[in-house]
Design a protein around this motif. Structure first.
Motif, PDB file in Angstrom:
ATOM      1  N   TYR A   1     -10.076   2.479  -7.256  1.00  0.00           N
ATOM      2  CA  TYR A   1      -9.707   2.023  -5.917  1.00  0.00           C
ATOM      3  C   TYR A   1      -8.872   0.744  -5.924  1.00  0.00           C
ATOM      4  CZ  TYR A   1     -12.584   5.614  -3.829  1.00  0.00           C
ATOM      5  OH  TYR A   1     -13.083   6.843  -3.439  1.00  0.00           O
ATOM      6  N   MET A   2      -8.561   0.220  -7.094  1.00  0.00           N
ATOM      7  CA  MET A   2      -7.764  -0.998  -7.148  1.00  0.00           C
ATOM      8  C   MET A   2      -6.410  -0.808  -6.477  1.00  0.00           C
ATOM      9  SD  MET A   2      -6.535  -3.150 -10.508  1.00  0.00           S
ATOM     10  CE  MET A   2      -5.665  -1.730 -11.184  1.00  0.00           C
ATOM     11  N   ILE A   3      -5.708   0.283  -6.819  1.00  0.00           N
ATOM     12  CA  ILE A   3      -4.396   0.516  -6.203  1.00  0.00           C
ATOM     13  C   ILE A   3      -4.542   0.912  -4.741  1.00  0.00           C
ATOM     14  CG2 ILE A   3      -3.204   1.056  -8.363  1.00  0.00           C
ATOM     15  CD1 ILE A   3      -3.477   4.031  -7.668  1.00  0.00           C
ATOM     16  N   CYS A   4      -5.720   1.404  -4.366  1.00  0.00           N
ATOM     17  CA  CYS A   4      -5.963   1.726  -2.959  1.00  0.00           C
ATOM     18  C   CYS A   4      -6.001   0.452  -2.122  1.00  0.00           C
ATOM     19  CB  CYS A   4      -7.267   2.498  -2.817  1.00  0.00           C
ATOM     20  SG  CYS A   4      -7.288   4.090  -3.654  1.00  0.00           S
ATOM     21  N   THR A   5      -6.707  -0.549  -2.616  1.00  0.00           N
ATOM     22  CA  THR A   5      -6.789  -1.817  -1.901  1.00  0.00           C
ATOM     23  C   THR A   5      -5.408  -2.447  -1.747  1.00  0.00           C
ATOM     24  OG1 THR A   5      -9.032  -2.212  -2.705  1.00  0.00           O
ATOM     25  CG2 THR A   5      -7.786  -4.130  -1.957  1.00  0.00           C
ATOM     26  N   ILE A   6      -4.648  -2.487  -2.822  1.00  0.00           N
ATOM     27  CA  ILE A   6      -3.298  -3.061  -2.772  1.00  0.00           C
ATOM     28  C   ILE A   6      -2.449  -2.325  -1.746  1.00  0.00           C
ATOM     29  CG2 ILE A   6      -1.181  -3.481  -4.083  1.00  0.00           C
ATOM     30  CD1 ILE A   6      -2.953  -3.580  -6.617  1.00  0.00           C
ATOM     31  N   SER A   7      -2.493  -0.987  -1.805  1.00  0.00           N
ATOM     32  CA  SER A   7      -1.640  -0.166  -0.943  1.00  0.00           C
ATOM     33  C   SER A   7      -2.059  -0.247   0.518  1.00  0.00           C
ATOM     34  CB  SER A   7      -1.675   1.288  -1.420  1.00  0.00           C
ATOM     35  OG  SER A   7      -1.193   1.390  -2.747  1.00  0.00           O
ATOM     36  N   LYS A   8      -3.368  -0.315   0.761  1.00  0.00           N
ATOM     37  CA  LYS A   8      -3.828  -0.412   2.150  1.00  0.00           C
ATOM     38  C   LYS A   8      -3.487  -1.773   2.748  1.00  0.00           C
ATOM     39  CE  LYS A   8      -7.815   0.694   5.089  1.00  0.00           C
ATOM     40  NZ  LYS A   8      -7.242   1.835   5.823  1.00  0.00           N
ATOM     41  N   HIS A   9      -3.564  -2.830   1.948  1.00  0.00           N
ATOM     42  CA  HIS A   9      -3.166  -4.145   2.443  1.00  0.00           C
ATOM     43  C   HIS A   9      -1.695  -4.139   2.871  1.00  0.00           C
ATOM     44  CE1 HIS A   9      -6.516  -6.607   0.211  1.00  0.00           C
ATOM     45  NE2 HIS A   9      -6.983  -5.852   1.182  1.00  0.00           N
ATOM     46  N   LYS A  10      -0.845  -3.559   2.034  1.00  0.00           N
ATOM     47  CA  LYS A  10       0.585  -3.499   2.364  1.00  0.00           C
ATOM     48  C   LYS A  10       0.830  -2.644   3.601  1.00  0.00           C
ATOM     49  CE  LYS A  10       2.541  -4.406  -2.233  1.00  0.00           C
ATOM     50  NZ  LYS A  10       3.433  -3.912  -3.306  1.00  0.00           N
ATOM     51  N   ALA A  11       0.079  -1.546   3.714  1.00  0.00           N
ATOM     52  CA  ALA A  11       0.229  -0.666   4.875  1.00  0.00           C
ATOM     53  C   ALA A  11      -0.172  -1.376   6.157  1.00  0.00           C
ATOM     54  CB  ALA A  11      -0.606   0.596   4.673  1.00  0.00           C
ATOM     55  N   GLU A  12      -1.298  -2.062   6.120  1.00  0.00           N
ATOM     56  CA  GLU A  12      -1.762  -2.761   7.321  1.00  0.00           C
ATOM     57  C   GLU A  12      -0.816  -3.886   7.710  1.00  0.00           C
ATOM     58  OE1 GLU A  12      -6.565  -1.941   7.026  1.00  0.00           O
ATOM     59  OE2 GLU A  12      -5.763  -3.834   6.258  1.00  0.00           O
ATOM     60  N   ALA A  13      -0.184  -4.525   6.732  1.00  0.00           N
ATOM     61  CA  ALA A  13       0.792  -5.574   7.029  1.00  0.00           C
ATOM     62  C   ALA A  13       2.014  -5.015   7.750  1.00  0.00           C
ATOM     63  CB  ALA A  13       1.225  -6.274   5.742  1.00  0.00           C
ATOM     64  N   LYS A  14       2.250  -3.715   7.590  1.00  0.00           N
ATOM     65  CA  LYS A  14       3.364  -3.046   8.266  1.00  0.00           C
ATOM     66  C   LYS A  14       2.947  -2.413   9.592  1.00  0.00           C
ATOM     67  CE  LYS A  14       5.667  -1.763   3.910  1.00  0.00           C
ATOM     68  NZ  LYS A  14       6.130  -0.620   3.069  1.00  0.00           N
ATOM     69  N   GLY A  15       1.692  -2.601   9.976  1.00  0.00           N
ATOM     70  CA  GLY A  15       1.209  -2.013  11.216  1.00  0.00           C
ATOM     71  C   GLY A  15       0.704  -0.589  11.064  1.00  0.00           C
ATOM     72  N   CYS A  16       0.450  -0.168   9.828  1.00  0.00           N
ATOM     73  CA  CYS A  16      -0.056   1.183   9.569  1.00  0.00           C
ATOM     74  C   CYS A  16      -1.570   1.151   9.360  1.00  0.00           C
ATOM     75  CB  CYS A  16       0.617   1.773   8.326  1.00  0.00           C
ATOM     76  SG  CYS A  16       2.407   1.977   8.470  1.00  0.00           S
ATOM     77  N   SER A  17      -2.176   2.323   9.492  1.00  0.00           N
ATOM     78  CA  SER A  17      -3.619   2.439   9.279  1.00  0.00           C
ATOM     79  C   SER A  17      -3.979   2.636   7.818  1.00  0.00           C
ATOM     80  CB  SER A  17      -4.184   3.624  10.083  1.00  0.00           C
ATOM     81  OG  SER A  17      -3.967   3.466  11.452  1.00  0.00           O
ATOM     82  N   ASP A  18      -3.067   3.237   7.058  1.00  0.00           N
ATOM     83  CA  ASP A  18      -3.396   3.599   5.684  1.00  0.00           C
ATOM     84  C   ASP A  18      -2.095   3.890   4.947  1.00  0.00           C
ATOM     85  OD1 ASP A  18      -4.878   4.182   3.439  1.00  0.00           O
ATOM     86  OD2 ASP A  18      -6.145   5.674   4.413  1.00  0.00           O
TER      87      ASP A  18
END
Length: 288
Positions: free
Chosen positions: A162-179
């Protein structure tokens, strides 16, 4: 809401209940340094954990994949989860079972001398994607890719995956996305950070073949539900450009349940009748 370390209640740890705030591990716990841990996320509805035994069986399989001999049987895990749910006083709840290598004689990569520990926590958790469950989630496309089965035990529900999941979700949320949606190491559509993905085209369903990522229990449940409704389901490799021709999309997972998707990158989808029907049918099933 208070932080997860500052709540009332109890957590089951190694066979006994511990006050929530006292459920702690040492800083030299092997799992903290080397990700030697696996877990399950489960939901209880009306006081009953959905697909509980399947989750317990997968927890043991994941531990075995990481060479962690489980100190508990499926029946013992089932009993512990039931006791913890009862102690929580909740009827609708999220259940987290966690197994990890604790602190001990080993503090390098090897950890065979360290005890395998287990904990179970229960808390209230609403819709994982918030309003997106009704309106349709917006997904970014992750920069990272799901790895090859030759590089890591991809079918274990292991913390390190889940390490890359956390990184990717943080970037997604910074763009206004849910996931965020991952491609796999070959470039095929894979999954979201904590959920499987489904697409609809011409009344049929297409979903990525889980040959390098977790074949979710909710995913398997929804596939069977679709087949019972007489809907054709294609489990196959999906190229990212195919998303341009899909009409509907949804995510599945214990936390996500069935969540419609309205957009992935530049691709858009309608929250259509099939998506709404399967979401409603799943809700009825888990509460039946």
């Amino acid at each position: 809401m208070a932080g997860y370390d500052d709540r009332d209640g109890v957590i089951w740890m190694d066979g006994e209940f511990v006050p929530w705030r006292d459920a702690k591990v040492h800083v030299l716990t092997h799992a903290m340094h080397y990700a030697s841990s696996v877990f399950e996320g489960e939901r209880a509805y009306n006081g009953k954990i959905f697909k509980s035994r399947e989750h317990s069986e997968r927890l043991i399989a994941s531990a075995e994949a990481l060479d962690m001999p489980m100190p508990y049987t499926v029946d013992q895990i089932e009993a512990a989860k039931a006791e913890t749910l009862k102690a929580s006083g909740l009827q609708d709840a999220y259940v987290r079972a966690l197994v990890w290598r604790g602190s001990g004689e080993d503090m390098g990569v090897a950890s065979a001398k360290n005890p395998v520990r287990m904990a179970i926590a229960v808390w209230g958790w609403g819709a994982y994607y918030g309003d997106a469950k009704m309106q349709g989630a917006k997904l970014d496309i992750a920069e990272w890719k799901r790895p090859s089965p030759e590089t890591i035990p991809v079918h274990a529900k292991a913390a390190g995956l889940y390490m890359i999941c956390t990184i990717s979700k943080h970037k997604a949320e910074a763009k206004g996305c849910s996931d965020a949606l991952f491609m796999d190491y070959r470039g095929y559509v894979a999954e979201a950070t904590g959920a499987n993905v489904f697409f609809v085209k011409d009344g049929e369903v297409h979903t990525p073949l889980p040959d390098c990522f977790l074949n979710g229990i909710t995913r398997q449940t929804v596939i069977q539900m679709l087949k019972d409704k007489g809907i054709t389901v294609h489990e196959r490799h999906i190229l990212p450009e195919e998303m341009a021709d899909f009409e509907q999309c949804w995510l599945t997972g214990t936390a996500a349940e069935v969540t419609p998707v309205g957009q992935i990158g530049d691709y858009t989808f309608e929250v259509g009748d099939m998506t709404r029907d399967i979401a409603e049918s799943y809700e009825k099933l888990v509460r039946s």
